[in-house]
Design a protein around this motif. Structure first.
Motif, PDB file in Angstrom:
ATOM      1  N   ASN A   1      19.497 -52.089  14.830  1.00  0.00           N
ATOM      2  CA  ASN A   1      20.357 -51.187  15.580  1.00  0.00           C
ATOM      3  C   ASN A   1      20.350 -49.777  14.987  1.00  0.00           C
ATOM      4  O   ASN A   1      20.203 -48.777  15.688  1.00  0.00           O
TER       5      ASN A   1
ATOM      6  N   ASP B   1      23.303 -46.705  26.004  1.00  0.00           N
ATOM      7  CA  ASP B   1      23.721 -46.626  24.611  1.00  0.00           C
ATOM      8  C   ASP B   1      24.651 -47.809  24.391  1.00  0.00           C
ATOM      9  O   ASP B   1      25.521 -48.068  25.206  1.00  0.00           O
ATOM     10  N   ASN B   2      24.443 -48.542  23.303  1.00  0.00           N
ATOM     11  CA  ASN B   2      25.323 -49.685  23.075  1.00  0.00           C
ATOM     12  C   ASN B   2      26.491 -49.301  22.177  1.00  0.00           C
ATOM     13  O   ASN B   2      27.029 -50.115  21.476  1.00  0.00           O
ATOM     14  N   ASN B   3      26.853 -48.058  22.203  1.00  0.00           N
ATOM     15  CA  ASN B   3      28.012 -47.440  21.537  1.00  0.00           C
ATOM     16  C   ASN B   3      27.800 -47.097  20.072  1.00  0.00           C
ATOM     17  O   ASN B   3      28.689 -46.556  19.433  1.00  0.00           O
ATOM     18  N   THR B   4      26.625 -47.397  19.520  1.00  0.00           N
ATOM     19  CA  THR B   4      26.392 -46.987  18.134  1.00  0.00           C
ATOM     20  C   THR B   4      26.267 -45.476  18.035  1.00  0.00           C
ATOM     21  O   THR B   4      26.597 -44.888  17.013  1.00  0.00           O
TER      22      THR B   4
ATOM     23  N   GLY C   1      27.748 -43.437  20.249  1.00  0.00           N
ATOM     24  CA  GLY C   1      28.996 -42.852  20.722  1.00  0.00           C
ATOM     25  C   GLY C   1      28.825 -41.804  21.798  1.00  0.00           C
ATOM     26  O   GLY C   1      29.746 -41.063  22.095  1.00  0.00           O
ATOM     27  N   LYS C   2      27.629 -41.736  22.362  1.00  0.00           N
ATOM     28  CA  LYS C   2      27.384 -40.675  23.350  1.00  0.00           C
ATOM     29  C   LYS C   2      27.803 -41.103  24.743  1.00  0.00           C
ATOM     30  O   LYS C   2      28.005 -42.279  25.010  1.00  0.00           O
ATOM     31  N   GLU C   3      27.866 -40.100  25.610  1.00  0.00           N
ATOM     32  CA  GLU C   3      28.171 -40.406  27.000  1.00  0.00           C
ATOM     33  C   GLU C   3      26.997 -41.156  27.628  1.00  0.00           C
ATOM     34  O   GLU C   3      25.841 -40.888  27.313  1.00  0.00           O
TER      35      GLU C   3
END
Lengths: 824, 838
Positions: B546, B645-648, B650-652
């Motif tokens: 990741n 994006d799997n939130n790592t 933190g982008k839109e």
């Protein structure tokens, strides 16, 4: 293709003829050999030879190679027997997202029946109905007539294979019966249909095992069904189930009954009595409850606590993840406190699973418990009761794995502002466990025979719910049977302890258990009524019916709503929303697990909006509401009364403020940019609410109050107030955002729909609406002149819509009349 | 009523027997004994000794004369029967079958993209196990892997097991036990020679793949051969429907899957690997988290045991088992080297993952008569004599782990004609080699190599990446040096065929025109195939992967995975057949090139003496290519951006296309589509062939209707709700379009026939929308009315000063239509109101 079909048809017919023929010939042979009793006895010994494997219970099952025989003692004829069928192991990929049925432990049918000897050497399986009763057997009595009209349905008839005159018993063969879909063992017809199961595939179905216990005869069967690949498809794919069938004999001695009373929330078995009223019938019922008798009657009658002869035993499924077991047990056992009030100590026992008790209770219809379902579902389990007395024979509670996720969302949203422990993606075992305990207490109420009592919460004051010390002693929820699980209206500054944020068994629940389970001296109906009177004289809220499902349109009494709290929906709603405002901006961070995506935040946001909607709806129900207090003639006061107009006005003001003024605090662009949610779900809440406030059903409630001569909220004043809020910008030429324009269009659309629908009605509502629409048209016309740009085109359009609606009602219906369609 | 019911139920169950009797001999037997008395009428049935299903001694069942082949299951042929001797160790093991047509009936070519109708086409697959069930019975059960447990909760594990009972597809009586070998003998002959979803068409696809009914009398087994890892079953099957008889040869490969599944790698939205999207299984943990997950499809690639340490030390090593593709011996010789090159080109990418010589293609030695393209141990590039212009990179996966077991790439002969047309209309203006009716073998070979690489990309697990080309700028595409070094798109998995943006004066050569295995592709292979150190736990490995992905993607924009194929292709950056980061500029240059090609169309494509059909065909391709440029720009109007994006990071993830991009797209349409594209008119060709200008008008009409559509209005509304006034809003859009379509009505000037045609479409659309939107709650209804009102005024004032009778008739007609939609109902209401209020 056509040719093929007819060929197939021919084949089927010819095979059928062949089959019929062979049936006929075998029947003939049998009849010639089985005449005298002696030969039938001889037949018994030839049939049930030494090779037979025998399983003994209250009746016998003999297995000879792959054939099964059942031997029924004559003493059993006419006795009520119950089969309970559950899924033992369920087919993979059978459940769908919208059809959560099909878990191991799911009830697939229950059947009450008895054996009877029939003419022509037959043993009959029949089932009785207990819906209508009469006991007067005299010449003019109703019983005889009733029996003529309530013929018992014949479920199956078996040819008697042999009789054993020495043991007075009859032998029938079960092999074929068990190997096909039948009325006693397996899926109920309705469930089969709703589950989409097609034909049973006989050559891939078999009897796996039989077990005989003194009180329970147990079959385990493997059955393969064809199911269409998708709805309506002609392609079949097989699903294989393991089905558990438990057969038990009901006790001869009936449980003593307690008459149901609509002022006390117990589930009941209904029947129509033909004896009590010579000129008609009486609808009566017995409450559903467990057979509970003191082990020491003399102690009990002297008012001392006694253990019951047989406690309610709840087995826990061995599949439940270990860490939740103690919390589930705790939630169930909390009810013991209530039973102490009714005179019983240790009325409920929980049996923890151990290594070899793998789901032992699933194999025995005498045993109850909590079943674990690794997925999601809404079902609160079920209880199996004796239709003659309401005796609860078996209770099943469901613990769906996804319940944990639901509890997580509820607590995060409703208590997030109050308990910092909730600000995480996964709760601690302790917090989740406590939530689970409360939740299981709720479910257990159902298993004890109680009905949801959603009115009880209206007896609790907001001041008390926000008072930490009061909460130490009392439950904030009026009744654990109400859906509400969390104290959503306490405020951070109230300093409420986390334990007081969760629902508990309340005083009214305890009172109900006492009323239902305490043994009274004879005649008990008088005592039970006296208890109700005493309680009502004290001014304690009792019970006035179940909350209807659905929102405002169907709610009549605003106090009876699922999951609401306190006696004031408007103030409670404000406090609840104040808490939601603290939670909403934090959803992204609180629910985040690194690398796992934003799905939980999106889910929580949807839940939060749904929660917000509920607060609005609790208040909206006040409008046009009617209080209903169920009373008998020996109680003072009215049964029906109207909600005071002031309260209704306050509710409308609340909705204008919190729902129709665009709730910008719910507009979360940061969240929308990361999930598939958007502000439209809030718009939908607004529009549906407005739609319902302008709905026929709401307006007719107001008209009813007005015509009843009560000083209610007059419909025209109500419409003025409502539209003044929705079109508030017109007064001061304020700017309009997109949401407001859409809300105003929704209002006009609904108004026009109503106008046209009512154009031939005989209600005053039609005239009131017309006057209102004309006034609104004038106002809107003014607006179209005062504004520029998009707002001007908006008001011009509204003006034209109203004009057409008012003066050209004959215009044809257009396709798009649904204001919630995706078309904008 | 009851009796009727009973017989209906019986009939149903008998129906099943009929359907099934082909497979189960024992049923056939009982049916026969029952029909005997029917024929003979009154004569009583003779007592027939029931056929006993009880096991017999092994030697009686398997005589010495049996033909035996040894495999993980021993197969004995006794007469015409095939007896499977299953060792006890195989019970419960996962077994996989893949079923193919080996020779297809000529009369059956599926209209549905040729699905399942050519030799070597896949028709079905299944994972199952044999299990002992009941006394002397063996069940064949299908395995499901859709629900799994994330953590080690024993209770949860067993709960899932009990809730996922495997469906029984067949039950076989045990014929004999071999006590010494600890194995069980069953007879699979009838089941193998029946129409069932395990060894035949997968049930979901059957109805599409084979419309006729299985005919057991005309179907039989040829051979069943066991090998150590697989069993190959070949058969002839006949399907019939009326007079229509389809006989084909079929093959089933039965493969024993490894006892322990390969270590899986979880699908990541940011890297374009195949996996079942959105999920192939659901995981559960004891905290109630339920997540949908999928594993990527990849080959089991590991260093040889002795190389393992060196591999993790960063050395390049050879894999224990490289991926080898065999070229179908039926492939035309001259293309073989290019097909091979297309495969071997991937070696460079695998070197990034630490493996050398990891993938290669081989010719089958002409002397090798034993080579069988259907043998499941081989990966084959299959050449199909077919009129379909396509190629497919198909592979088979172990459902438990996503391990690719084998791959058969399907190559349809007519793909060559498609390649010619693509290259001609996209590169014809800048590559003189393309300006001919037939390409040289060298050029065609290179084109084949490019397609071969794309399909092999699929076969090693890569999905399309239609968004990849959007990372290149227009300037880069025209910069000879840059584009020849980097390629016009970072991914060969994009549908970005050739550099159509480069202009003749840019002097870009073929290496800047062709797609190649690029930066993204090598990164994706590295991501999917580089092994995580053995010392890490599964969770640690996942975290490391990741982190690595996040860093890598942040460091190089060109590694972007822009998906395609599924719903994500609605995002304009992820369009197929597009190039560059600016659809308007790309389209403008593309059209410039098309103009040049169109001018020379007949000269460059016409074979002397041949008919004009092919040139006409190529003209249609040229119009289609123009249509692509129009589509690319149109998609930006109301378009959204999507960056997985799997939130790592933190982008839109979701965003809207900026105002200016949308406005420029509308201008582009006004300029290149709605101002009549006269340059596309080819009057010379129109007189020689069945082509005409209507194909262009069809595009105009489609696009205008698409723009005046509620779906588009909804998109613009959503953007306005989210971004307020900075968005390209509905009123602005409607006005821009209106100014374009009615420019000469507003400002004066001749209204040509084509423009009148467009304006009528516009008026028809909005007059239909006005009543349809009269009860909607959005702005579109109000705005369209305002638009219609001002158009009505323009038409009226136009009537005052125009002389041309056609134009006057046109404007009069429009004015009438608009007035009718706007005012007729209102006038009635107005009169009524006046009468009542008096």
């Amino acid at each position: 293709m056509k040719k093929n079909c007819s060929l197939l048809y021919f084949k089927v017919i010819s095979i059928l003829i062949a089959l019929n023929f062979s049936f006929y010939s075998t029947a003939q042979v049998k009849d010639s050999t089985s005449n005298s009793p002696n030969s039938r006895l001889r037949a018994y010994h030839t049939l049930i030879s030494g090779k037979a494997k025998t399983y003994s219970s209250f009746l016998l099952v003999h297995q000879i190679e792959d054939k099964y025989y059942m031997e029924i003692p004559d003493s059993l004829l006419g006795r009520e027997i119950l089969t309970v069928n559950r899924l033992g192991r369920t087919a993979a990929d059978f459940r769908t997202a919208d059809g959560p049925f099909g878990y191991s432990g799911d009830l697939i049918s229950e059947n009450l029946f008895h054996f009877e000897k029939g003419p022509g050497n037959k043993l009959l399986v029949k089932s009785k109905s207990y819906k209508e009763r009469a006991s007067d057997t005299t010449v003019n009595g109703m019983k005889r007539s009733l029996e003529r009209n309530n013929s018992e349905s014949l479920l199956q008839s078996f040819a008697i294979k042999a009789t054993n005159d020495s043991t007075h018993s009859t032998v029938i063969e079960l092999t074929e019966y068990l190997n096909q879909d039948n009325m006693l063992f397996g899926f109920s017809q309705t469930l089969k249909a709703s589950g989409g199961l097609g034909t049973m595939v006989n050559d891939r179905s078999y009897i796996e095992s039989v077990k005989g216990h003194p009180d329970n005869l147990f079959f385990r069967m493997v059955r393969t069904y064809n199911k269409p690949l998708s709805k309506g498809s002609s392609i079949m794919s097989p699903f294989t189930f393991e089905i558990n069938s438990s057969m038990i004999l009901l006790r001869k001695q009936l449980m003593s009954v307690r008459g149901a009373d609509k002022r006390v929330p117990f589930q009941q078995v209904d029947y129509i009595d033909f004896d009590q009223n010579p000129l008609g019938v009486v609808n009566l019922g017995y409450i559903c409850r467990w057979r509970m008798e003191p082990s020491n009657p003399s102690d009990y009658n002297r008012g001392k606590l006694s253990e019951p002869k047989v406690p309610i035993r709840m087995y826990l499924d061995a599949h439940i993840p270990k860490k939740w077991l103690p919390y589930i047990a705790d939630g169930i056992l909390r009810w013991n406190k209530a039973f102490e009030k009714a005179g019983y100590r240790n009325a409920i026992e929980v049996i923890m699973p151990n290594a070899d008790s793998n789901q032992v209770f699933l194999e025995n219809a005498h045993l109850s418990g909590v079943i674990f379902k690794p997925g999601s579902g809404e079902n609160w389990g079920n209880i199996i009761r004796d239709p003659r007395t309401g005796e609860i024979l078996q209770a099943q509670l469901n613990f769906y794995l996804q319940d944990l996720n639901k509890l997580y969302n509820h607590y995060l949203i409703q208590a997030g502002a109050l308990d910092p422990n909730s600000h995480r993606a996964t709760f601690t075992t302790d917090l989740m466990g406590r939530l689970l305990s409360s939740y299981m207490s709720q479910q257990m109420a159902n298993a004890l025979g109680l009905k949801p009592n959603s009115a009880a919460s209206a007896a609790i004051k907001i001041e008390d719910i926000r008072n930490s010390e009061w909460l130490d002693k009392h439950a904030f929820n009026g009744s654990i049977t109400d859906k509400g699980l969390i104290n959503y209206l306490a405020q951070p500054q109230d300093g409420i302890k986390p334990k007081n944020l969760l629902a508990r068994i309340s005083e009214s629940d305890i009172w109900n258990i006492n009323w239902g389970y305490r043994s009274f001296p004879f005649p008990e109906s008088k005592v039970s009524n006296r208890q109700i009177l005493e309680r009502s004289n004290l001014g304690l809220q009792i019970y006035s019916g179940e909350a209807p499902s659905g929102a405002n349109k169907t709610t009549i009494d605003p106090r009876i709503q699922n999951g609401d709290l306190s006696n004031n929906a408007v103030r409670a709603g404000k406090l609840g929303i104040a808490n939601l405002k603290k939670v909403a901006p934090n959803l992204l961070t609180w629910t985040l697990t690194q690398g796992q995506g934003y799905q939980p935040a999106s889910e929580a946001y949807k839940q939060l909006v749904a929660r917000y909607n509920e607060y609005l709806r609790y208040a909206a129900s006040e409008i046009g509401g009617i209080y209903i207090d169920i009373k008998n003639s020996d109680q003072k006061g009215n049964v029906f009364s109207f909600v005071p107009p002031l309260l209704q006005k306050q509710a409308l003001d609340f909705l204008q403020q919190e729902a129709f003024k665009t709730p910008q605090w719910l507009n979360l662009p940061k969240l929308y940019a990361r999930t598939e949610t958007d502000f439209d779900i809030v718009g939908k809440v607004q529009k549906e609410l407005l739609f319902d406030l302008l709905d026929n059903k709401t307006l007719i409630k107001l008209i009813t109050a007005e015509t009843a001569g009560k000083k209610g909220y007059s419909p025209s004043a109500y419409l003025e107030d409502l539209s003044d809020g929705i079109f508030s910008e017109l007064g001061h030429h304020g700017t309009l955002d997109n949401s407001r324009r859409e809300l105003q269009k929704t209002y006009v659309n609904k108004l026009v729909i109503l106008l046209q629908a009512m154009s031939k009605s005989d209600s005053d509502l039609s005239s009131v609406l017309r006057m209102h629409a004309m006034g609104l048209m004038k106002k809107v016309k003014g607006g179209s002149l005062a504004y520029k740009g998009i707002a001007a085109s908006h008001f011009t359009d509204l003006y034209e819509r109203l004009r057409l609606g008012l003066y050209n009602p004959a215009q044809p219906e257009r396709n798009n009349t649904n204001p919630f369609s995706t078309v904008r | 009523m009851r009796a009727y019911f009973l017989s209906a139920a019986l009939a149903l169950s008998m129906l099943f027997v009929c359907y099934f009797n082909a497979g189960a001999q024992q049923h056939k037997d009982t049916n026969k004994t029952q029909t005997v008395p029917l024929i003979k009428g009154a004569t009583p049935a003779k007592p027939v000794t029931p056929p006993t299903n009880l096991p017999k001694p092994y030697k009686e069942v398997i005589p010495i004369s049996a033909k035996t082949s040894q495999g993980f299951i021993v197969v004995h042929q006794v007469g015409e029967r095939y007896l499977f001797e299953i060792p006890d160790s195989i019970f419960g093991r996962s077994i996989f079958t893949v079923n193919r047509i080996t020779r297809s009936a000529q009369d059956w070519r599926n209209p549905f993209a040729g699905l399942c109708s050519y030799g070597n086409d896949w028709i079905g697959q299944a994972m199952f196990s044999f299990e002992k069930s009941g006394p002397d019975k063996i069940a064949l059960k299908m395995i499901s892997t859709t629900e799994r447990v994330t953590d080690n909760d024993q209770a949860l594990e067993s709960a899932l097991t009990d809730n996922n009972f495997k469906p029984i597809y067949a039950i076989f009586p045990v014929k004999a036990y071999n006590k010494e070998a600890r194995s069980v003998v069953i007879d699979l002959t009838d089941y193998l020679n029946s129409d069932n979803p395990i060894f035949g068409y997968t049930s979901g696809i059957k109805i599409l793949a084979m419309p006729a009914t299985f005919s057991p009398e005309r179907s039989f087994l040829h051979s069943v051969k066991a090998y150590p890892e697989n069993i190959e079953v070949t058969s002839t099957r006949t399907y019939a429907s009326g007079n229509y008889v389809l006989t084909g040869e079929y093959n089933s490969s039965i493969i024993l899957l490894s006892k322990k599944p390969m270590i899986a790698r979880a699908l990541d939205d940011r890297v374009g690997f195949f996996g079942v999207s959105p999920a192939d299984y659901t995981t559960y943990d004891a905290d109630g988290h339920v997540r949908n997950q999928a594993n990527i499809w990849r080959w089991h690639m590991e260093p040889k045991p002795e190389d393992r340490a060196r591999y993790f030390a960063g050395e390049l090593v050879e894999p224990a088992k490289p991926i080898v593709f065999y070229i179908d011996p039926a492939t035309p010789k001259k293309w073989v080297p290019y097909l091979i090159a297309g495969v071997n080109d991937w070696q460079k990418a695998f070197e990034k993952a630490g493996f050398k010589n990891a993938i290669m293609a081989k010719e089958v030695a002409p002397a090798d008569t034993t080579f069988d393209i259907n043998d499941s141990r081989h990966n084959v590039m299959v050449y199909k004599a077919s009129a379909i212009g396509n190629a497919l990179g198909h592979s088979l996966e172990d459902p438990r782990s996503g391990e690719i077991i084998e791959s058969h790439i399907q190559w349809y002969h007519s793909v060559m004609e498609v390649l010619y047309k693509w290259y001609f209309v996209q590169a014809g203006a800048i590559d003189t080699a393309a300006q001919k009716p037939q390409f040289s073998d060298e050029l065609m070979g290179q084109l084949i190599r490019f397609v071969s690489s794309h399909e092999v990309g699929h076969a090693v697990g890569l999905r399309h990446n239609w968004g990849s080309s959007s990372t290149t700028t227009i300037a880069q595409l025209r910069d000879r040096k840059w584009v020849e070094t980097h390629g016009h798109t970072p991914s060969i998995m994009d549908y970005a065929r050739f550099n159509y943006v480069a202009q003749p004066e840019d002097n870009v050569t073929q290496s800047g025109i062709f797609a190649r295995i690029g930066d993204y592709d090598t990164w994706a292979i590295e991501w999917g195939y580089r092994l995580m150190p053995d010392t890490l736990t599964a969770r640690e490995a996942q975290e490391l992967l990741n982190k690595w992905t996040t860093e890598k993607l942040a460091s190089d924009k060109r590694l972007r995975f822009g998906i395609g194929d599924d719903f994500t292709s609605k995002y304009p950056q992820n369009q197929r057949e597009d190039l560059g980061d600016d659809p308007v500029m790309a389209g403008t240059y593309g059209i410039k090139n098309l103009k040049l090609i169109k001018k020379n169309l007949i000269k460059w494509t016409q074979v002397p003496g041949a008919s004009y059909d092919r040139t006409a065909d190529i003209y249609k391709t040229l119009v289609d290519q123009y249509d692509w440029y129009i589509k690319h720009a149109t998609a930006y109007i109301g378009g959204m951006e999507f960056k997985p994006d799997n939130n790592t990071e933190g982008k839109e993830i979701y965003g809207y296309e900026p105002f200016y991009k949308q406005k420029k797209a509308v201008d582009f349409l006004n300029r290149e589509l709605f101002s009549t594209p006269e340059w596309l008119r080819n009057n010379e060709l129109y007189l020689l062939s069945n082509t005409d200008f209507s194909s262009v008008e069809a595009i105009q009409k489609r696009v205008l209707q698409q723009l005046l559509d509620q779906k588009l209005f909804n998109k613009l509304r959503a953007a306005e709700k989210s971004e307020g006034n900075t968005a390209y809003t509905l009123p602005v859009f409607l006005n821009d379009l209106y100014q374009g379509i009615f420019s000469e009505v507003i400002k004066g000037g001749e209204i040509t026939a084509n423009r009148r045609f467009l304006q009528k479409i516009y008026v028809n659309e909005i007059t239909a929308l006005i009543p349809a939107l009269s009860r909607s709650d959005g702005d579109s209804g109000s705005l369209l009315k305002i638009q219609a009102k001002s158009l009505l005024n323009s038409c009226k004032s136009g009537l005052k000063n125009r002389k041309s009778p056609v134009e006057r008739a046109h404007l009069h007609d429009l004015a009438f239509r608009l007035d009718d939609a706007l005012n007729r109902q209102l006038r009635i209401a107005e009169i009524t109101e006046k009468i009542i209020s008096k």
